[in-house]
Motif scaffolding. Structure first.
Motif: not given
Length: 490
Positions: A116-141
C-alpha cells in the motif's frame, strides 16, 4: 487598421479607435514548455526523494510514473491551453487533476502488486499541486498583462444587425481581461452603426437566394482584415438557417465561428449545452440563492467573523482609543442600511466624521463626485484627520464584523446601501438586494469610489448572479491587496 479595445474607464465605456497593435500568439511561446517542465519536476523529484527515504525498492520507477502521469493528466484535461491559462477558475481544475493523479498512482501500485502507498508518498505529491497552481497563476497574470497592453489578442469580425454589433463592441470595450478585439463588422440590413467600427460589407436584410452571397461577403471581409474569428449574432434578420449556411462556408474556408446568444454576465459554470430535435439549447442554472450553499455561506460568515473579531481585538481597542481621542464624539457611528429583501438594519463603523456630518451633507450635495445614487467626495470636509487614515485602509469597516456575526451582513456581497439610495433604485438595481450585503465584494476590490455608478451596479449584479464559495475566497484574498493599495478609498 483601427482596433476597438479600451480599458474599463470611470465613465460610461465608449468604443474608441486605437492605433494598430502588435499581434502575438494567444499564449506566449514559453507558456507550454514552462508549465510542462514545472509539472514534470514537481511530480517526479519529491516522489523519488520520499520513496528513497522509506527504502522503497523501486523509487525511480515510481518517480518516473508520477512525472509522466501528471503532465499526461494535464493534457487530457486541457490544462496546457490558452483557455485554461486565461481562466480565473483554473485552481479548481488543478485540484481535480491532482486527485486523479493520487488515485492513478495508488492504482498503479496495486496493479504492480506492491505494498500500500505510504503516507510519505501522499505528502510528496503536495508540491505537484502547489507548484502547478502557482505556475498556472503566474501564466494567467502574465497573459492578462499582455492583453491590457494590447498584445495576445485575436482579431474579430462581427456579423449581425447594426444595434447588436454596436452592443457587442461596447461590451467588449468595457474590459481588457479577454482576448478579443473587434476590427471590423458586416452589418445585416439597413440599420445605422454608431460604434465607429469599420464596416467592410453590408449583408442584405433578407436571406439571399444563393447562400454563397453571405459566405463570399463575410469571407472576403475576414481575409481583408485578417480576422481570426467571426462573431455572429442571431436576430430577426439573421435566422438560424441563414446562420447555419454561413457557418458551413466559414468552416470550409478555415475560419472559426462563435455565436453570441445575447446573454451577459453569466458564469461559465452555470451554462450547460444540450440539444433536442436538432435545436441547440443553452441551459442556464439559476443563481445560488437558497439551499445548502447559502447555509454553508452563512455558517462560514459567522465563523469567520468571530475568528476575525478575536484576532483583531487588540487592534479594535487601539482604533477605538484613536477615534475617541482624535475628535469629540462617540467611537462608533450607527447608520441605517438596507439589507437582503429590503430589510433595514443598524450598521456600525468607527466614526470617521465630525458629529453633525449628516446635517452638513445637505450643503455638500452639489459637490457630489459620484454619478449615481451614492454621495462621494475625495476631499470631504466632514472627515476627521484620524478618520482619513481609517478610510484610507478601510479600518473603519471592522465593526461590521459584528453585523456579520448577528446575521445582518455577509463577509462578501454587494455594498450595503442607504434607504434614500434605495428609494431611487429602478427594477434592475433592486436586484442588488436579493442577497445579504457584504463587508467586502467586487466593488471594493475593483476600485471602490473611483467606479462609476453603472460599473458599481454591474459588479454587484455580476456577484448576485454568479457568487460561489470559491469566488468568495478569491474576493477575500484580493481584498487584502485592495486595502493595502487604498485606491478609491475616501
Amino acid at each position: 487598421m483601427r482596433l476597438f479595445r479600451v480599458p474599463m474607464s470611470r465613465q460610461a465605456p465608449i468604443p474608441v479607435a486605437r492605433p494598430p497593435v502588435r499581434r502575438v500568439e494567444t499564449g506566449a511561446h514559453w507558456y507550454r514548455p514552462t508549465a510542462l517542465t514545472v509539472d514534470v519536476l514537481a511530480a517526479g523529484l519529491p516522489i523519488a526523494a520520499a520513496f528513497v527515504e522509506v527504502h522503497d525498492p523501486h523509487p525511480l520507477r515510481l518517480a518516473a510514473a508520477s512525472a509522466l502521469l501528471w503532465p499526461l493528466i494535464g493534457v487530457f484535461s486541457k490544462r496546457y491551453t490558452p483557455l485554461a491559462w486565461g481562466d480565473r477558475g483554473g485552481l479548481r481544475a488543478v485540484i481535480r487533476d491532482w486527485l486523479v493523479l493520487v488515485g492513478a498512482l495508488a492504482t498503479v501500485r496495486v496493479v504492480c502488486g506492491l505494498d500500500s502507498v505510504p503516507a510519505e508518498a501522499f505528502t510528496a505529491l503536495i508540491p505537484a499541486l502547489v507548484l502547478t497552481a502557482v505556475c498556472q497563476k503566474a501564466i494567467h497574470r502574465h497573459l492578462l498583462a499582455a492583453r491590457r497592453n494590447a498584445r495576445a489578442l485575436r482579431h474579430v469580425l462581427v456579423v449581425g444587425e447594426a444595434p447588436t454589433v454596436d452592443a457587442v463592441v461596447e461590451q467588449l470595450a468595457q474590459r481588457t481581461d479577454h482576448e478579443y478585439v473587434v476590427v471590423g463588422a458586416c452589418p445585416v440590413g439597413d440599420g445605422e452603426m454608431r460604434s465607429g467600427v469599420p464596416e467592410y460589407v453590408r449583408l442584405p436584410g433578407e436571406a439571399p437566394e444563393s447562400p454563397e452571397t453571405d459566405a463570399l461577403a463575410v469571407l472576403t471581409a475576414a481575409d481583408e482584415i485578417a480576422a481570426d474569428l467571426v462573431f455572429v449574432a442571431p436576430g430577426r434578420l439573421m435566422s438560424g438557417e441563414r446562420m447555419r449556411r454561413l457557418s458551413w462556408a466559414l468552416h470550409d474556408g478555415g475560419r472559426s465561428l462563435m455565436v453570441l446568444p445575447g446573454i451577459t454576465d453569466v458564469a461559465r459554470r452555470r451554462i450547460r449545452l444540450t440539444s433536442a430535435a436538432g435545436l441547440t439549447l443553452l441551459h442556464i442554472a439559476p443563481p445560488l440563492q437558497r439551499g445548502s450553499h447559502t447555509v454553508a455561506k452563512s455558517a462560514l460568515d459567522r465563523a469567520g467573523a468571530l475568528a476575525l473579531i478575536l484576532f483583531f481585538s487588540p487592534l479594535l481597542v487601539l482604533l477605538a482609543l484613536a477615534v475617541r481621542l482624535g475628535s469629540p464624539g462617540p467611537v462608533l457611528y450607527r447608520q441605517t442600511r438596507v439589507g437582503r429583501h429590503g430589510k433595514t438594519f443598524a450598521m456600525w463603523k468607527f466614526r470617521t466624521m465630525v458629529v453633525d456630518a449628516d446635517r452638513l451633507k445637505i450643503g455638500l450635495e452639489a459637490q457630489n463626485e459620484n454619478d449615481g445614487h451614492m454621495f462621494k467626495m475625495r476631499r470631504d470636509p466632514r472627515v476627521t484627520p484620524v478618520g482619513r487614515i481609517l478610510r484610507r485602509y478601510s479600518l473603519d469597516e471592522l465593526p461590521q464584523l459584528f453585523n456579520i456575526l448577528f446575521g445582518h451582513m455577509s463577509l462578501v456581497g454587494p455594498r450595503p446601501p442607504l434607504p434614500e439610495e434605495v428609494l431611487k433604485y429602478n427594477g434592475v438595481e433592486m436586484r442588488r438586494l436579493s442577497i445579504k450585503p457584504g463587508l467586502t465584494g467586487l466593488w471594493q476590490v475593483s476600485g471602490r469610489s473611483d467606479l462609476s455608478w453603472r460599473e458599481t451596479v454591474a459588479l454587484d449584479l455580476r456577484y448576485v448572479d454568479n457568487w460561489s464559495l470559491a469566488g468568495d475566497m478569491n474576493v477575500m484574498a484580493r481584498t487584502l491587496r485592495a486595502v493595502l493599495d487604498g485606491q478609491g478609498a475616501y
